[in-house]
Write an enzyme that holds these catalytic residues in place. Structure first.
Site, PDB file in Angstrom:
ATOM      1  N   GLN C 230       0.819  -1.207   0.000  1.00 24.90           N
ATOM      2  CA  GLN C 230       0.000   0.000   0.000  1.00 24.90           C
ATOM      3  C   GLN C 230       0.851   1.255   0.000  1.00 24.90           C
ATOM      4  OE1 GLN C 230      -4.117  -0.179   1.171  1.00 24.90           O
ATOM      5  NE2 GLN C 230      -3.364  -0.826   3.131  1.00 24.90           N
ATOM      6  N   HIS C 231       1.791   1.318  -0.890  1.00 24.02           N
ATOM      7  CA  HIS C 231       2.593   2.529  -1.013  1.00 24.02           C
ATOM      8  C   HIS C 231       3.269   2.525  -2.382  1.00 24.02           C
ATOM      9  CE1 HIS C 231       5.464  -0.389   0.894  1.00 24.02           C
ATOM     10  NE2 HIS C 231       6.087  -0.087  -0.223  1.00 24.02           N
ATOM     11  N   ALA C 232       3.860   3.640  -2.744  1.00 20.97           N
ATOM     12  CA  ALA C 232       4.703   3.731  -3.938  1.00 20.97           C
ATOM     13  C   ALA C 232       6.104   4.124  -3.493  1.00 20.97           C
ATOM     14  CB  ALA C 232       4.141   4.755  -4.923  1.00 20.97           C
ATOM     15  N   GLY C 277       1.804   0.063  -5.169  1.00 15.83           N
ATOM     16  CA  GLY C 277       1.731  -1.390  -5.042  1.00 15.83           C
ATOM     17  C   GLY C 277       0.971  -1.809  -3.792  1.00 15.83           C
TER      18      GLY C 277
END
Lengths: 314, 314, 314, 314, 314, 314
Positions: C230-232, C277
């Site tokens: 849950q981050h880029a 992602g």
């Protein structure tokens, strides 16, 4: 021409009951009462007591003792340091009233350094693995190993060519549909359907079974070391399906023997009367379903393999 | 000065190929074809056939037979009543065309009453436990026990002091971070964090690895009795992390050997080229992650320990 | 032309802050402080308190109440009898000092009769299943169901066509080797070999990875309800392989979103920098191995999806 | 005499298609297209859209909405706040081209606050538990509960007194040996023996079965939420034994219905032709063995309950 | 009258320390330092080193070697090919500084082909099964088997008739309610009820226990190979209930010994003071609950069986 | 001064039995027979039938219906869309002879959208979670959630400060040794030893227990959702030890309440007579051992909490 026994000068052979061409090697010691057959080979450092009978063509390798009560039939092989006993709970200076009898049946082999507890029978053509510890009788043609020894397979050879070969090369092959080389035995395809609701096993037994079903039973909860079966029926037909898990079925008509791996409910085996059957190597979750043509009748069972052979060879 | 062999008057020694200072004891029997090295000790009640070769400084304790096809290298110890065999499925009077060859490599020991099935090799410096039943070859320096025998540990001694000691006293000790006594091998601390969402293992390999990662592989699903590894690389560097479960890694530079217990993802082991590596004793759930400096190249593997020793000792 | 709001004669609308074209239906009751956007549909038997803000194009079906502290962004759908709350442990006549704020982000949908505990955020485009009980915040585009609600999948729609469609029809399809429709993301085939000794997964990453590996990490022990990721990343490249078990990986470039089912170690996914992602739906035994191009740097993470969208849309 | 409908002064009833004696209560709102049967009770705070058909003698309790596409047959009960829906993945302002149709069949009841996903059918006489979330169709007479809803039992009432009573009070009672109140159905005692070799289940079926066995099948691997059966045979007799684990069998002759718990291999159930049978609530390890009087014939199956009722009532 | 030893002409007996009536058989070899007691029987092909002491009435069967460091007490039986050792990690030509001492206590028996690792003690009256591999000391009267050997039962004979018989014929028989033949020991019936809430085990111990409960303990998590107990109390009474799983309890008053199988929570065993107690053969899930009449006092324990025998025989 | 009730002009209030200061809001509908207490708040879209009694200071949020047979005591909170019912197996047009009575006891709270099956009692001070489906009665002060609802904890507040706070912050804290704030209740340290042979739990109860043990029982096989206990004894003392697994014990003297986590056999809890006790949250493998001072006597139990409160407050 004289074909006599051979006794090594360093051997102590106190018996005279020795068959033709048998050889007794160095440091062997045979007591007066022993009877040894012909064409035997009794190797170094062996010891044979009085109440012992050894058949023909027997090999006794080094370091083996045969105690009172041991009976060795023809064609037996006893590997080096294989050890017999004749008292289940021995105490020094406390002889039992009589010794247990241990029998090694025709054609059996006992591996190197195996241990044989007293009172057992090693079945016809059986093979005891090296280092195995035998605590219960070994069925005909079984191959056993481990401590305590367990059946790991059956010899492939049929009774007509028995003692000629080792364990089956083909033992991992599941039962093939169709007739087998054992008289009257066939493998029947069944229906096994899995869908979202579960599995369905089905067989139209009215179409292929040459008997009317009068009885059924289900065998389950058998540990992998147990054997079920080991008998023939005089009149009763059977049809076996392993509806869960897997097991092995051996069928033997007195001439041919074949092993069937039942690892799918999609196949069943039909055993006609006068077929020796063995079931073994159950998986933990195995459920073996059997249909029979007759109600239960103890008189219908033949439980002795030699008796079975006599009856089918008549 | 005369340093001759000694043969007990009660022994039967029919061979002349016996090395200097070797002693043959009472009731032993050696056939004419056997070759025995120097400084050996062949104890009472042993029996040695013709097609047998025994190296130097070998001890054969009482009750042992060495059959045709057995090869015993230098410095081997064979405990009392340890039993060899040379026919996998013996039947009386049915000799195989040729006997299987069993080899006991240099410095190995075989415990009391062990059983050795035919055709196996007992590796250099290996130790077979008392009562073990050997059904497959034993790797160099492995310690095996049970029926059937399984690897329970590896000998602690490095190749430079090989055969001098028993299994490692320290084998329960996890890998310690830092350099080891094996040339170039070190243990690296990694990060292992567990939080409510699961576990995270991480390593900043760019900081400590003396090579650039060109390949990775993950080994899993290995049963505890299997061994993975057992080879050296000529050029390839490796870094091993057991990200799940545990396994043991042995590193051997030809002089020193050390065992690393990887039971936490918080530590990895670096193995430089020209290091013999063994991985064994995988837990059921083990996943071993390996980073390598080169793409896969079969020519980079040295799979024979003796060849490895020769190459690093050059 | 006058495009004004519509208030049914049987409705009680006490606020004046109602946007154009919004319709208020029979037996609805809206308190004076509430603010309602344009083009909304407020159905029968609804009740809206004072400290409530509702965006544009929002549908509030029958039987819904919006309590003080509820914030509804644009394009939200609230199904019939869906129920909000604003006090975690309510007692009669014991008002908390302040009510918890509940936010429903842009484009989210709340299914019929769902229950929303106070203080949570329903993420952008998320879909709350009918009858679900929401006890914790729902990530952007997640689909949740059950009591308590768990993520069951992610919406298939990419951000450029967001809110247009339901959960992915293709979600059972494993990752296909090759390029994806998400910018720069590709799926790489790896080697997965099983032999008698276990399983080996391997990849010659030197050949296909567009970065040098500086860091690795392994995620495991994640329960199926947890989400990792849950981050880029701003600069960091990653390559993900699920070496054991399975998980789902979502890649999102701000225009397109795609879900990859990693259920074999024979495939890995490459994520370039500036890719959002998500990893979820871990099987119990999943181990996800990740290679990264940079050492760990907290400043490289973008953890807010809206911020990510702004950055890639710039 | 005037038997007219009743509309409360506070209700909004825009349709004219309302049957005799139907009552519409306060704050209810019915749109012009709706059709409502006779003798219905439409309670406070309900809302009924245009494309809705409601049968006779239907109760719609407070807080219920009936959306376009909902069909309610005669004698249905809909509990308070029970919630329907008509769009599987709703988004605000994105209407689907057509709404899914939801059908509640004759005599079914829907519990308080239940949630009904769109597109399902609630079967004849079924009972949806309070708070249940219905995600798939419910079979006739099934009782369901939970989120998502699962079958927990079947209604006890036979078809002749259907809709008159709740689930069986006697459902924990195992099958009792002897005749049942369903025509021709009986329970037979069998033999269950456990010895050292495992368990043996046996039945001399030749003695008690009123048919000759032509077919067998074994059902296993059924998860507890699955149902097997749900059909009648025209000609085929069956005999069911649960040889492992347990399951429930329902037999229904069109007049009477009875449930049999098979939790021991010591009892089996006989089902004659023209009996509607259902099997459900399998334990994880259940194996159900079935004997049948005929080969498999798809034409022998009656799979529609209404068709079955018609055939036996003729 | 002259009662002298007998040495077979083919034996090599180099020691003079041989007791009266002892017989040495053919091909045996005894080194000069060995001491052998009276009434012994040393069979063919045995070998006895110098630092060996053998008691009176000992039987050493064929193929056995007794190495430096072995001590055999009176009345011991050593079966054929049973193999001792005296170096835990033997290497050829590397003698340890001193050999480990192996002791076989009075009346013990060692089965055929057993293997005894160095440094262990075989306890009084113990019985080592044929083929067993002994890796740790064996308690008094224990019966052991397997590789490695585990306790499988205890000898049934009471101390007053010790060494006279084998393991208990009755060992599969659960504890029978009522008095036992061990002084003061009795078995008490208890209540075991299962209802919907779980299982309830209850006993009105105030009615039947001849002591006031001052202490309780619960033993659980015992693996089947472990033994708990093996001691007597001077003053403390005990009452044992196996509330889950099963275990075996042995009670011994110095004259009689009895084994109680506790496989149901519906029965408990009372042990008065001055009773030697052993608990073993726990099932994996066993929980043994014990009530005691006194607080814990280490001085109340008698842990040496010989000391116990002396105290009760006084 | 006039403190009168308030009825919104859009409400339909047909009863006159409304207490002081109670407010009735828009679209609420109250039938003539209902009785409502003082200081209540009856929100929009509620519906209250005739045979309903509501106490003082009750909050009924929007969308709630109170059916014939519902009894709401003082200080109750009923969240929005919470749904009651009064017929366990409703069929349209088939009214039961009498409706089941549902009682919400003093101070209880019912969360948003919860479902209450008929005939249950929500205990004093209990808290029903949002979305919960209540299928059985809820004990005093229990916190329940889920579908079906299970106890997840107990409110921390003692009876003297009841209704003042939410679930316990400290609930993960194991029982601390020593006196508690509940009158007479103490936690006793016991001995728990693990060694190679297993675990030993022991307690010198003769030293610390203020009663003589006359009875014991062991509770096991309890699923985590079950509650054992929920009563007080008049005369009987108890001592509880969780010898395996874990459970929670609540002790309540009518003034103070405390929860004890028993997650080790190393601690037990003493409960004197006149203590209300609850046990819940059993782990799957939990075995709770209880000692009691008296034989079983049904007359010794106080099973009603209100009766218990009266007796201890006297």
């Amino acid at each position: 021409m004289k074909v006599s026994k051979m006794v090594h000068p360093q051997a102590l052979c106190e018996t005279k009951k020795i068959g033709a061409r048998t050889r007794i090697w160095a440091f062997a010691h045979i007591l007066p009462g022993a009877r040894i057959g012909a064409d035997c080979n009794i190797c170094d450092h062996t010891f044979i007591e009085d109440d012992v009978v050894v058949g023909d063509r027997v090999t006794v390798k080094c370091g083996v003792q045969l105690w009172d009560g041991v009976r060795i039939e023809d064609d037996v092989f006893i590997g080096p340091n294989a050890t017999f006993s004749n008292d289940r709970f021995p105490r020094s200076k406390k002889k039992p009233k009589s010794f247990l009898t241990t029998v090694v049946k025709q054609g059996a082999s006992i591996g190197a350094n195996a241990t044989i507890l007293p009172g057992v029978t090693i079945g016809r053509g059986a093979m005891v693995g090296a280092g195995a510890v035998i605590v219960e009788s070994v069925p005909p043609f079984a191959v056993v190993a481990g401590n305590p020894a367990r059946i790991v397979s059956y010899c492939d050879a049929g009774p007509s060519d028995e003692f000629s070969s080792g364990p089956p090369a083909s033992r991992a092959i599941p039962a093939a549909v169709g007739k087998s080389r054992v008289k009257g035995v066939f493998v029947q395809a069944l229906t096994d359907v899995a869908d979202l609701r579960g599995n369905l096993v089905a067989g139209e037994i009215g179409e292929f079974l040459p008997f009317e079903v009068k009885r059924f039973f289900v065998v389950h909860g058998v540990s992998s070391r147990q054997i079920r079966g080991q008998h023939a029926h005089r009149k009763c037909h059977q049809f076996l399906v392993c509806v869960r898990g897997s097991c092995r079925v051996i069928a033997d008509d007195g001439k041919h023997r074949q092993e069937f791996l039942l690892d799918t409910p999609a196949r069943g085996v039909y055993l006609p009367p006068k077929t020796w059957g063995v079931q073994y190597d159950y998986s933990n979750d195995a459920s073996l379903l059997v249909f029979a043509s007759h109600a239960y009748d103890p008189a219908d069972y033949v439980r002795d393999y030699d008796q079975f052979l006599r009856s089918v060879r008549r």
